[in-house]
Scaffold this motif. Structure first.
Motif, PDB file in Angstrom:
ATOM      1  N   MET A 170       0.845  -1.187   0.000  1.00  0.00           N
ATOM      2  CA  MET A 170       0.000   0.000   0.000  1.00  0.00           C
ATOM      3  C   MET A 170       0.887   1.247   0.000  1.00  0.00           C
ATOM      4  O   MET A 170       1.859   1.330   0.750  1.00  0.00           O
ATOM      5  CB  MET A 170      -0.899   0.000   1.252  1.00  0.00           C
ATOM      6  N   GLU A 171       0.570   2.170  -0.877  1.00  0.00           N
ATOM      7  CA  GLU A 171       1.351   3.401  -0.992  1.00  0.00           C
ATOM      8  C   GLU A 171       0.544   4.575  -0.491  1.00  0.00           C
ATOM      9  O   GLU A 171      -0.655   4.679  -0.727  1.00  0.00           O
ATOM     10  CB  GLU A 171       1.740   3.648  -2.444  1.00  0.00           C
ATOM     11  N   CYS A 172       1.208   5.466   0.199  1.00  0.00           N
ATOM     12  CA  CYS A 172       0.587   6.695   0.654  1.00  0.00           C
ATOM     13  C   CYS A 172       0.833   7.756  -0.425  1.00  0.00           C
ATOM     14  O   CYS A 172       1.958   8.220  -0.604  1.00  0.00           O
ATOM     15  CB  CYS A 172       1.184   7.116   1.995  1.00  0.00           C
ATOM     16  N   ILE A 173      -0.183   8.118  -1.172  1.00  0.00           N
ATOM     17  CA  ILE A 173      -0.048   9.052  -2.293  1.00  0.00           C
ATOM     18  C   ILE A 173      -0.004  10.486  -1.784  1.00  0.00           C
ATOM     19  O   ILE A 173       0.803  11.279  -2.216  1.00  0.00           O
ATOM     20  CB  ILE A 173      -1.218   8.871  -3.289  1.00  0.00           C
ATOM     21  N   THR A 174      -0.901  10.811  -0.876  1.00  0.00           N
ATOM     22  CA  THR A 174      -0.947  12.160  -0.323  1.00  0.00           C
ATOM     23  C   THR A 174      -1.338  12.075   1.145  1.00  0.00           C
ATOM     24  O   THR A 174      -1.912  11.078   1.589  1.00  0.00           O
ATOM     25  CB  THR A 174      -1.943  13.050  -1.094  1.00  0.00           C
ATOM     26  N   GLY A 175      -1.001  13.079   1.901  1.00  0.00           N
ATOM     27  CA  GLY A 175      -1.312  13.057   3.324  1.00  0.00           C
ATOM     28  C   GLY A 175      -0.155  12.497   4.120  1.00  0.00           C
ATOM     29  O   GLY A 175       0.958  12.332   3.626  1.00  0.00           O
ATOM     30  N   LYS A 176      -0.431  12.191   5.379  1.00  0.00           N
ATOM     31  CA  LYS A 176       0.604  11.743   6.295  1.00  0.00           C
ATOM     32  C   LYS A 176       0.383  10.277   6.655  1.00  0.00           C
ATOM     33  O   LYS A 176      -0.738   9.866   6.925  1.00  0.00           O
ATOM     34  CB  LYS A 176       0.554  12.608   7.556  1.00  0.00           C
TER      35      LYS A 176
END
Length: 102
Positions: free
Chosen positions: A80-86
């Motif tokens: 899972m990748e965090c595209i935007t945000g924290k």
């Protein structure tokens, strides 16, 4: 494996908001961690543990709304990748790895 719970519950009336809060509190008490507002995840060590968790979810489901459960492997969850945000602080703490301190 991980169990991901997605839910969309009505919140127009006071009774519906109370049921939403009760369901959310149940998830947290049962060991789920919030990924997003209506997405919670829990680590299940085997298929029997996952089946037990899903059975408890069925018993505690709200009378209306949509609740869905998705089973994913640890490898899939790790991709899972965090595209935007924290990124969540507890994302690295909730793993199946054991730590042995001597």
């Amino acid at each position: 494996m991980r169990l991901l719970v997605f839910f969309d519950l009505p919140m127009q009336t006071a009774v519906q908001r109370k049921r939403y809060s009760q369901f959310r509190r149940y998830l947290v008490k049962d060991g789920f961690l919030m990924i997003q507002k209506s997405v919670y995840a829990k680590l299940a060590i085997n298929e029997a543990s996952a089946a037990g968790t899903i059975g408890r979810l069925r018993k505690n489901k709200p009378p209306s709304g949509l609740v869905q459960v998705l089973r994913v492997t640890e490898k899939q969850f790790a991709c899972m990748e965090c595209i935007t945000g924290k990124q969540l602080e507890h994302a690295e703490v909730d793993t199946s790895e054991c730590l042995l301190v001597l």
